[in-house]
Design a protein around this motif. Sequence first.
Motif, PDB file in Angstrom:
ATOM      1  N   LEU A 157     -12.911   4.286  29.171  1.00 15.50           N
ATOM      2  CA  LEU A 157     -11.220   3.862  28.167  1.00 15.50           C
ATOM      3  C   LEU A 157     -10.962   2.512  27.862  1.00 15.50           C
ATOM      4  O   LEU A 157     -10.196   2.340  27.151  1.00 15.50           O
ATOM      5  CB  LEU A 157     -10.466   5.018  29.182  1.00 15.50           C
ATOM      6  CG  LEU A 157     -10.540   7.095  28.715  1.00 15.50           C
ATOM      7  CD1 LEU A 157      -9.675   7.408  29.979  1.00 15.50           C
ATOM      8  CD2 LEU A 157     -10.145   7.195  27.901  1.00 15.50           C
ATOM      9  N   SER A 193      -1.943   3.734  33.259  1.00 17.93           N
ATOM     10  CA  SER A 193      -1.552   5.064  32.175  1.00 17.93           C
ATOM     11  C   SER A 193      -2.898   5.905  31.759  1.00 17.93           C
ATOM     12  O   SER A 193      -3.230   6.604  31.192  1.00 17.93           O
ATOM     13  CB  SER A 193      -1.053   4.090  30.671  1.00 17.93           C
ATOM     14  OG  SER A 193      -2.300   3.567  30.546  1.00 17.93           O
ATOM     15  N   LEU A 194      -4.339   5.281  32.841  1.00 18.48           N
ATOM     16  CA  LEU A 194      -4.605   5.329  32.279  1.00 18.48           C
ATOM     17  C   LEU A 194      -5.087   7.470  32.770  1.00 18.48           C
ATOM     18  O   LEU A 194      -5.236   7.495  33.694  1.00 18.48           O
ATOM     19  CB  LEU A 194      -6.508   5.425  33.442  1.00 18.48           C
ATOM     20  CG  LEU A 194      -6.696   3.980  32.734  1.00 18.48           C
ATOM     21  CD1 LEU A 194      -7.728   3.131  33.263  1.00 18.48           C
ATOM     22  CD2 LEU A 194      -7.098   3.798  31.171  1.00 18.48           C
ATOM     23  N   ASP A 195      -5.803   8.092  31.768  1.00 23.79           N
ATOM     24  CA  ASP A 195      -6.325   9.191  32.125  1.00 23.79           C
ATOM     25  C   ASP A 195      -7.782   9.851  32.118  1.00 23.79           C
ATOM     26  O   ASP A 195      -8.053   9.846  30.739  1.00 23.79           O
ATOM     27  CB  ASP A 195      -5.077  10.641  31.623  1.00 23.79           C
ATOM     28  CG  ASP A 195      -5.465  12.190  32.176  1.00 23.79           C
ATOM     29  OD1 ASP A 195      -6.384  12.525  32.941  1.00 23.79           O
ATOM     30  OD2 ASP A 195      -4.354  12.410  31.686  1.00 23.79           O
ATOM     31  N   ASP A 215      -9.265  12.579  31.618  1.00 25.62           N
ATOM     32  CA  ASP A 215      -8.982  13.703  30.770  1.00 25.62           C
ATOM     33  C   ASP A 215      -9.463  13.250  29.831  1.00 25.62           C
ATOM     34  O   ASP A 215      -9.463  14.076  27.976  1.00 25.62           O
ATOM     35  CB  ASP A 215      -8.335  14.514  30.720  1.00 25.62           C
ATOM     36  CG  ASP A 215      -7.908  15.557  32.770  1.00 25.62           C
ATOM     37  OD1 ASP A 215      -9.087  15.032  32.834  1.00 25.62           O
ATOM     38  OD2 ASP A 215      -7.316  15.841  32.793  1.00 25.62           O
ATOM     39  N   ASP A 216      -8.713  12.073  29.166  1.00 31.44           N
ATOM     40  CA  ASP A 216      -8.700  11.456  27.478  1.00 31.44           C
ATOM     41  C   ASP A 216      -9.999  10.714  27.420  1.00 31.44           C
ATOM     42  O   ASP A 216     -10.280  10.953  25.947  1.00 31.44           O
ATOM     43  CB  ASP A 216      -7.623  10.443  27.864  1.00 31.44           C
ATOM     44  CG  ASP A 216      -6.136  11.189  27.715  1.00 31.44           C
ATOM     45  OD1 ASP A 216      -5.791  12.123  27.133  1.00 31.44           O
ATOM     46  OD2 ASP A 216      -5.120  10.381  28.155  1.00 31.44           O
ATOM     47  N   TRP A 217     -11.462  10.605  28.560  1.00 31.18           N
ATOM     48  CA  TRP A 217     -11.958  10.593  27.581  1.00 31.18           C
ATOM     49  C   TRP A 217     -13.379  11.876  27.367  1.00 31.18           C
ATOM     50  O   TRP A 217     -13.764  12.362  28.486  1.00 31.18           O
ATOM     51  CB  TRP A 217     -12.894   9.458  28.534  1.00 31.18           C
ATOM     52  CG  TRP A 217     -14.821   8.826  28.770  1.00 31.18           C
ATOM     53  CD1 TRP A 217     -14.121   8.219  27.107  1.00 31.18           C
ATOM     54  CD2 TRP A 217     -15.707   9.310  29.298  1.00 31.18           C
ATOM     55  NE1 TRP A 217     -16.303   7.991  27.368  1.00 31.18           N
ATOM     56  CE2 TRP A 217     -16.866   8.115  28.972  1.00 31.18           C
ATOM     57  CE3 TRP A 217     -15.785  10.394  29.793  1.00 31.18           C
ATOM     58  CZ2 TRP A 217     -18.038   8.496  28.798  1.00 31.18           C
ATOM     59  CZ3 TRP A 217     -17.340  10.418  30.213  1.00 31.18           C
ATOM     60  CH2 TRP A 217     -18.173   9.455  30.308  1.00 31.18           C
ATOM     61  N   ASN A 218     -14.238  11.602  26.076  1.00 34.91           N
ATOM     62  CA  ASN A 218     -15.066  12.606  26.204  1.00 34.91           C
ATOM     63  C   ASN A 218     -16.429  11.368  25.233  1.00 34.91           C
ATOM     64  O   ASN A 218     -15.419  10.437  24.303  1.00 34.91           O
ATOM     65  CB  ASN A 218     -14.219  13.387  25.090  1.00 34.91           C
ATOM     66  CG  ASN A 218     -15.773  14.009  24.327  1.00 34.91           C
ATOM     67  OD1 ASN A 218     -16.751  13.930  24.363  1.00 34.91           O
ATOM     68  ND2 ASN A 218     -14.486  15.536  25.061  1.00 34.91           N
ATOM     69  N   THR A 270     -16.356  12.010  21.742  1.00 30.82           N
ATOM     70  CA  THR A 270     -15.563  11.822  20.559  1.00 30.82           C
ATOM     71  C   THR A 270     -15.178   9.549  20.760  1.00 30.82           C
ATOM     72  O   THR A 270     -14.231   9.540  19.747  1.00 30.82           O
ATOM     73  CB  THR A 270     -14.269  12.380  20.630  1.00 30.82           C
ATOM     74  OG1 THR A 270     -13.985  12.266  22.166  1.00 30.82           O
ATOM     75  CG2 THR A 270     -14.677  13.926  20.424  1.00 30.82           C
ATOM     76  N   VAL A 271     -14.947   8.752  22.307  1.00 25.41           N
ATOM     77  CA  VAL A 271     -14.409   7.839  22.199  1.00 25.41           C
ATOM     78  C   VAL A 271     -15.844   7.116  22.034  1.00 25.41           C
ATOM     79  O   VAL A 271     -16.721   6.855  22.060  1.00 25.41           O
ATOM     80  CB  VAL A 271     -14.388   7.622  23.692  1.00 25.41           C
ATOM     81  CG1 VAL A 271     -13.990   6.137  24.233  1.00 25.41           C
ATOM     82  CG2 VAL A 271     -12.862   8.756  23.908  1.00 25.41           C
TER      83      VAL A 271
END
Length: 334
Positions: free
Chosen positions: A250, A318-320, A322-325, A328-329
Amino acid sequence: MNQDALGRLVRVDLRDIWASEASDFTPWLAQEENLSFLGDTLGIDLELEAQEKAVGPFRADILCKNIGTGTWVLVENQLERTDHNHLGQLLTYASGLEAVTIIWISARFTEEHRSTLDWLNRITDESIRFFGLEVELWRINDSSAAPKFNIVSKPNDWSRSVAQAARAIDETELSELRIMQRDYWAAFHRVLESQGGAVSGKRKPQPQSWMSYSIGRREMNLGTTMIRSKNRIRVELYLGTEQAKAFFHLLRAQKDDIERELGSSLEWEELPDRRDSRIAVYLDKTDPEDREDWTRQHSWLAKSINDLHRVFVGRVKSLDADDWNSNTVTIPPP
């Protein structure tokens, strides 16, 4: 000395300074300089991990790490006398963690609660430790109020073990290399303090090749390292959580923006064979044992670690994961 010039100690009511435990005392204690003051009282180097952290069914007021051992330290606060509810919470914390130091701070300890902590320290092994402290406030005449911690309960032989550890660090048991490392970080911390940046030098220098500094999120830190075998020193953002790879990617997705803000490039080291990852900058052709070069090295370290703090502190908070895939990233090349 003119005895007429002596002041008079006046005790201050805790509620005059800290009206609320949650909104006043706990945030005050969580500040780095005040945790350091608490740690000095106990002989423990403390680093903040979180405030109001969920631990089982309860929320610990302050969660720290013991820098020397890497184990958890839980701090529970009361601005009144001790009660059974808080004692029950402490026992719940102890039962749910394999190795923990529990610090119970209160305005006043009842005799039964002090004796309970003494009993717990007798029946548990060294992986579980209980401290009871009373907090006071004092002023001299019209001066600002000053806090004082009084230890009312501590683990068996704690004072002796702390003294032995201090002697092991401060006296003949240190090799010349360890003494150099301790002196190196002590001098570096003086430079950090003189620059007045976001990263504080109010840390105890350790006789080791690295030092870590908080960036405000659990299992992430800023670090400085001597790599003597390669004549290098390093400043890094270290990601040590189970989600380190997600967090690394991320952040690397923001590589161009980060390096633009920083004004220089970074080494993006995923460390694929390990759980952790790092993002680092290096200074080559550097010998940490060359004391005449310390001024240059420490100036570079201080600037670099404050620069990394500037560009990463908001981002890591602010890192999460769950936002990483990975599908898609978009990951820019290292």
